[in-house]
Design a protein around this motif. Sequence first.
Motif, PDB file in Angstrom:
ATOM      1  N   ASN A 128       0.844  -1.200   0.000  1.00 42.00           N
ATOM      2  CA  ASN A 128       0.000   0.000   0.000  1.00 42.00           C
ATOM      3  C   ASN A 128       0.878   1.250   0.000  1.00 42.00           C
ATOM      4  O   ASN A 128       1.972   1.241   0.564  1.00 42.00           O
ATOM      5  CB  ASN A 128      -0.917   0.029   1.234  1.00 42.00           C
ATOM      6  N   ARG A 183       2.684   6.896 -10.349  1.00 44.66           N
ATOM      7  CA  ARG A 183       1.811   5.714 -10.258  1.00 44.66           C
ATOM      8  C   ARG A 183       2.360   4.566 -11.087  1.00 44.66           C
ATOM      9  O   ARG A 183       2.292   3.405 -10.690  1.00 44.66           O
ATOM     10  CB  ARG A 183       0.398   6.083 -10.733  1.00 44.66           C
ATOM     11  N   ARG A 195       3.493   0.843  -9.659  1.00 48.12           N
ATOM     12  CA  ARG A 195       2.919  -0.405 -10.160  1.00 48.12           C
ATOM     13  C   ARG A 195       4.017  -1.339 -10.674  1.00 48.12           C
ATOM     14  O   ARG A 195       4.014  -2.539 -10.376  1.00 48.12           O
ATOM     15  CB  ARG A 195       1.933  -0.124 -11.298  1.00 48.12           C
ATOM     16  N   ALA A 202       3.851  -8.558  -6.101  1.00 46.15           N
ATOM     17  CA  ALA A 202       2.865  -8.145  -5.095  1.00 46.15           C
ATOM     18  C   ALA A 202       1.745  -7.337  -5.734  1.00 46.15           C
ATOM     19  O   ALA A 202       1.934  -6.670  -6.746  1.00 46.15           O
ATOM     20  CB  ALA A 202       3.541  -7.307  -4.016  1.00 46.15           C
ATOM     21  N   THR A 203       0.598  -7.407  -5.109  1.00 42.99           N
ATOM     22  CA  THR A 203      -0.547  -6.603  -5.542  1.00 42.99           C
ATOM     23  C   THR A 203      -0.491  -5.239  -4.870  1.00 42.99           C
ATOM     24  O   THR A 203      -0.183  -5.141  -3.687  1.00 42.99           O
ATOM     25  CB  THR A 203      -1.854  -7.334  -5.169  1.00 42.99           C
ATOM     26  N   TRP A 204      -0.776  -4.211  -5.642  1.00 45.02           N
ATOM     27  CA  TRP A 204      -0.934  -2.862  -5.087  1.00 45.02           C
ATOM     28  C   TRP A 204      -2.355  -2.782  -4.521  1.00 45.02           C
ATOM     29  O   TRP A 204      -3.325  -2.785  -5.268  1.00 45.02           O
ATOM     30  CB  TRP A 204      -0.694  -1.830  -6.181  1.00 45.02           C
ATOM     31  N   GLY A 205      -2.437  -2.759  -3.195  1.00 47.59           N
ATOM     32  CA  GLY A 205      -3.754  -2.805  -2.556  1.00 47.59           C
ATOM     33  C   GLY A 205      -4.478  -1.477  -2.573  1.00 47.59           C
ATOM     34  O   GLY A 205      -5.656  -1.397  -2.913  1.00 47.59           O
ATOM     35  N   GLU A 236      -3.017   5.977   0.602  1.00 51.15           N
ATOM     36  CA  GLU A 236      -3.501   7.250   1.104  1.00 51.15           C
ATOM     37  C   GLU A 236      -2.618   8.327   0.502  1.00 51.15           C
ATOM     38  O   GLU A 236      -1.403   8.155   0.411  1.00 51.15           O
ATOM     39  CB  GLU A 236      -3.391   7.239   2.638  1.00 51.15           C
ATOM     40  N   LYS A 273      -7.748   9.269  -8.086  1.00 52.65           N
ATOM     41  CA  LYS A 273      -7.977   7.963  -7.471  1.00 52.65           C
ATOM     42  C   LYS A 273      -8.276   6.917  -8.541  1.00 52.65           C
ATOM     43  O   LYS A 273      -7.866   5.767  -8.434  1.00 52.65           O
ATOM     44  CB  LYS A 273      -9.131   8.043  -6.472  1.00 52.65           C
ATOM     45  N   ALA A 299      -7.091   6.912 -11.574  1.00 54.23           N
ATOM     46  CA  ALA A 299      -5.833   6.592 -12.245  1.00 54.23           C
ATOM     47  C   ALA A 299      -5.004   5.624 -11.398  1.00 54.23           C
ATOM     48  O   ALA A 299      -4.433   4.663 -11.911  1.00 54.23           O
ATOM     49  CB  ALA A 299      -5.040   7.872 -12.503  1.00 54.23           C
ATOM     50  N   ALA A 300      -4.980   5.849 -10.086  1.00 49.66           N
ATOM     51  CA  ALA A 300      -4.240   4.951  -9.202  1.00 49.66           C
ATOM     52  C   ALA A 300      -4.900   3.576  -9.185  1.00 49.66           C
ATOM     53  O   ALA A 300      -4.236   2.538  -9.226  1.00 49.66           O
ATOM     54  CB  ALA A 300      -4.176   5.531  -7.785  1.00 49.66           C
ATOM     55  N   GLN A 339      -4.058   1.369 -12.160  1.00 49.99           N
ATOM     56  CA  GLN A 339      -2.745   0.732 -12.010  1.00 49.99           C
ATOM     57  C   GLN A 339      -2.812  -0.384 -10.973  1.00 49.99           C
ATOM     58  O   GLN A 339      -2.250  -1.464 -11.159  1.00 49.99           O
ATOM     59  CB  GLN A 339      -1.703   1.774 -11.566  1.00 49.99           C
ATOM     60  N   ALA A 340      -3.478  -0.118  -9.870  1.00 50.14           N
ATOM     61  CA  ALA A 340      -3.538  -1.095  -8.791  1.00 50.14           C
ATOM     62  C   ALA A 340      -4.307  -2.344  -9.225  1.00 50.14           C
ATOM     63  O   ALA A 340      -3.888  -3.471  -8.951  1.00 50.14           O
ATOM     64  CB  ALA A 340      -4.170  -0.461  -7.555  1.00 50.14           C
ATOM     65  N   THR A 352      -2.581  -5.145 -10.981  1.00 44.63           N
ATOM     66  CA  THR A 352      -1.686  -6.022 -10.215  1.00 44.63           C
ATOM     67  C   THR A 352      -2.449  -7.090  -9.432  1.00 44.63           C
ATOM     68  O   THR A 352      -1.825  -7.921  -8.763  1.00 44.63           O
ATOM     69  CB  THR A 352      -0.837  -5.199  -9.215  1.00 44.63           C
ATOM     70  N   SER A 353      -3.766  -7.067  -9.478  1.00 40.44           N
ATOM     71  CA  SER A 353      -4.541  -8.045  -8.700  1.00 40.44           C
ATOM     72  C   SER A 353      -4.177  -9.501  -8.998  1.00 40.44           C
ATOM     73  O   SER A 353      -4.081 -10.310  -8.079  1.00 40.44           O
ATOM     74  CB  SER A 353      -6.043  -7.827  -8.914  1.00 40.44           C
ATOM     75  N   ALA A 370      -7.168 -11.144  -4.655  1.00 39.48           N
ATOM     76  CA  ALA A 370      -7.591  -9.785  -4.312  1.00 39.48           C
ATOM     77  C   ALA A 370      -9.106  -9.715  -4.371  1.00 39.48           C
ATOM     78  O   ALA A 370      -9.713 -10.223  -5.311  1.00 39.48           O
ATOM     79  CB  ALA A 370      -6.994  -8.791  -5.305  1.00 39.48           C
ATOM     80  N   ARG A 384     -11.746  -2.317  -3.361  1.00 33.54           N
ATOM     81  CA  ARG A 384     -11.023  -1.123  -3.835  1.00 33.54           C
ATOM     82  C   ARG A 384     -11.991   0.063  -3.826  1.00 33.54           C
ATOM     83  O   ARG A 384     -13.080  -0.017  -4.363  1.00 33.54           O
ATOM     84  CB  ARG A 384     -10.451  -1.368  -5.223  1.00 33.54           C
ATOM     85  N   PHE A 415      -8.363  -2.388   1.968  1.00 30.48           N
ATOM     86  CA  PHE A 415      -8.213  -3.398   0.916  1.00 30.48           C
ATOM     87  C   PHE A 415      -8.347  -4.779   1.549  1.00 30.48           C
ATOM     88  O   PHE A 415      -7.774  -5.043   2.605  1.00 30.48           O
ATOM     89  CB  PHE A 415      -6.840  -3.250   0.252  1.00 30.48           C
ATOM     90  N   PHE A 462      -8.112  -9.021   0.993  1.00 28.32           N
ATOM     91  CA  PHE A 462      -7.632 -10.100   0.136  1.00 28.32           C
ATOM     92  C   PHE A 462      -7.682 -11.419   0.877  1.00 28.32           C
ATOM     93  O   PHE A 462      -7.688 -11.458   2.109  1.00 28.32           O
ATOM     94  CB  PHE A 462      -6.213  -9.809  -0.382  1.00 28.32           C
ATOM     95  N   LEU A 500      -7.895 -11.264   4.813  1.00 30.06           N
ATOM     96  CA  LEU A 500      -7.133 -10.218   5.498  1.00 30.06           C
ATOM     97  C   LEU A 500      -7.507  -8.841   4.964  1.00 30.06           C
ATOM     98  O   LEU A 500      -7.854  -8.693   3.792  1.00 30.06           O
ATOM     99  CB  LEU A 500      -5.634 -10.456   5.304  1.00 30.06           C
ATOM    100  N   PHE A 526      -6.153  -4.649   4.927  1.00 32.45           N
ATOM    101  CA  PHE A 526      -4.883  -3.921   5.007  1.00 32.45           C
ATOM    102  C   PHE A 526      -5.162  -2.456   4.703  1.00 32.45           C
ATOM    103  O   PHE A 526      -5.832  -2.141   3.722  1.00 32.45           O
ATOM    104  CB  PHE A 526      -3.928  -4.529   3.976  1.00 32.45           C
ATOM    105  N   VAL A 527      -4.660  -1.590   5.555  1.00 32.56           N
ATOM    106  CA  VAL A 527      -4.898  -0.169   5.343  1.00 32.56           C
ATOM    107  C   VAL A 527      -3.680   0.654   5.751  1.00 32.56           C
ATOM    108  O   VAL A 527      -2.966   0.306   6.700  1.00 32.56           O
ATOM    109  CB  VAL A 527      -6.168   0.289   6.125  1.00 32.56           C
ATOM    110  N   VAL A 528      -3.414   1.698   4.981  1.00 33.95           N
ATOM    111  CA  VAL A 528      -2.444   2.738   5.344  1.00 33.95           C
ATOM    112  C   VAL A 528      -3.248   4.018   5.535  1.00 33.95           C
ATOM    113  O   VAL A 528      -4.112   4.328   4.730  1.00 33.95           O
ATOM    114  CB  VAL A 528      -1.398   2.931   4.218  1.00 33.95           C
TER     115      VAL A 528
END
Lengths: 371, 371
Positions: free
Chosen positions: A113, A133, A137, A145-148, A151, B21, B23-24, B27-28, B31-32, B42, B47, B52, B54, B61, B63-65
Amino acid sequence: MTGDSAYRQAGVDYDVLDAAKRAALAQALATSPLLERRGGRALDASRGQPAFVFELGATRLAFVVEGLGTKSIIARQYEELTGESRFDAVAYDTVAAIVNDLCCVGAAPLVVNAYFATGSGDWYAGERADRLRDGWRRACEAAGATWGGGESPTLPGLVDPAEIELAGAAVGVVPEGIEPILGQDLAAGDEIVFVASSGLHANGASLARKIASGLPEGLLTEIPGGRRFGEALLDPSIVYAELVARVLAAGAGVTYLSHVTGHGMLKLMRTGSPLTYRIGALPPVPPVLTFLAEQAGMSDREAYTTLNMGAGMAVYCRPGQGGAVVREASALGLDALVAGTVEEGPRRVVIEPVDVVLEGEEMVLHLEDGS
Amino acid sequence: MTGDSAYRQAGVDYDVLDAAKRAALAQALATSPLLERRGGRALDASRGQPAFVFELGATRLAFVVEGLGTKSIIARQYEELTGESRFDAVAYDTVAAIVNDLCCVGAAPLVVNAYFATGSGDWYAGERADRLRDGWRRACEAAGATWGGGESPTLPGLVDPAEIELAGAAVGVVPEGIEPILGQDLAAGDEIVFVASSGLHANGASLARKIASGLPEGLLTEIPGGRRFGEALLDPSIVYAELVARVLAAGAGVTYLSHVTGHGMLKLMRTGSPLTYRIGALPPVPPVLTFLAEQAGMSDREAYTTLNMGAGMAVYCRPGQGGAVVREASALGLDALVAGTVEEGPRRVVIEPVDVVLEGEEMVLHLEDGS
């Protein structure tokens, strides 16, 4: 139970931690029992290692938060000078810094993340946001790894309005049949393989900026080999996660992994074990690091305790297995060499080719300088 | 496959995301598939949700930032004015911001890692560093999570030397037998329970600083009730993770959870579902928020789309279950009330007590303002 004994009982290498880290660790250790309420268990021996490891049922997970430091400032300066955006490179560096720490405990990265902090929302206008970005990626892909998610706060008053601060976090899993690598198996006789870096990686950016600011042509200075200083500084880091996964899967007898970062070869004695690390061969030094060390007037001792000097990752393995590690690296297009061995003896690093000896207590002193 | 259709197929609520968001996310999303190489998957419908999600084998699980924003500046200013360190409170706020997002998808927090960035290593001199670590630990305890580790870089040139930037990340697990809560079950007839906030929480700090700077006594201004403005602003957030775990375990038919943060009640329509959220009752507004909204000259519409106005978490549940949620909250000492219902109708929030209607498109506009 408080103080040293609690750490030691938990398997934490207390000796290598500075005062602030010890204080944080004391608080963090006190929360370990909470995981048991959720069917988990903290592996306290991982505290002080590059990633925190915990169990959830039969699954061993690793978790790390890491930042790039100030290298993004170089990308901003270089863009202003040349019009060329290398924010893809520094985004790549950030993911590399995160997952290269994560894989040191034997974990395969699952999800990464992002944390992008700016001082002004204007930062995202223009091409550089796309580059950023894109680099993030591509590094996730290199790590498997997956981009989850992430922020991207705007923090006026905290972050400089011209800059972007890059950081993030990752979760990984230690493959079944493999023990988390926390230094417990490191022993005299083990071989040390250095895997090449691509250049500066994530550490030494403040020094590089200082040097650039004192050069008449700054980041545009031509360095030996003909490239510009700034361009070479912004070569993206190498992601070692796939190599680590391969050497673990190949059963190459890996006993420890050290991501060579801010304190250079002091990181070779990251565990507190009373062992000597004797380095007999060094990798070629990337021209940008030779130039940086020379311009900074660094001795070999200073250079090898500040920069990676061409060795981005150290893989420690059982006697006779170094060649297998080198072959796995080669298969991935990475240069590597069997650089030395672990010996009985006082905790220190002996770098024979440059006649430098690093004593155990220097590791503590350097960490206290604040890394 | 690119653009809208990819998002929609993935279950992502494309309509509520702004351009950056999106655009990000593009890309994200690409990667799933990488997670499948590691035995994971994923959950792309997560999303755009607060965390997130997975799968890894049978384990789900989250996961957050997340970061605190700029509230730490208020703690620094208040300390300068009074000599009283409330860095424990802002550390607590940071963990609360992280785990309150994490638990919105139904996850119980397992491990929280810290990211403390300063502009100068001098920040850590003195008592405030102890307070900071203490607050972080106490919030982890309130969340039932282990403090795993973290990173505390010094970033001269990026972060203001007087300040500390607080952020972090968390990993959680969705309990067995419970589906991750991603909005899929939200339906007309559901009840909406508001759980009280303690005051500002993590959002609105820049506005509060602006208002304070225009008051003759600044953060020392006495607000109705007799407390100082700064003191009240620094009341620590409420951690809702334990409440969420309880209502899920109690089988209270939870269909959605919305952490009410930067956009106030616009967050009630966080999912893109074409539903109307009719609010018939509001919680008492903490005096500090009434004061802040008045001083800022905000209309009710502005206040309820900027601040939490006393509602820190919205719990959506099946018809008739609201009372059970309120009882679980009471058992933990938290005030709560059945505030409204979900109805068939256009995507909007109707806040009857203050005669405010928020249309679906306002959610997008506000996110584009950069939160």
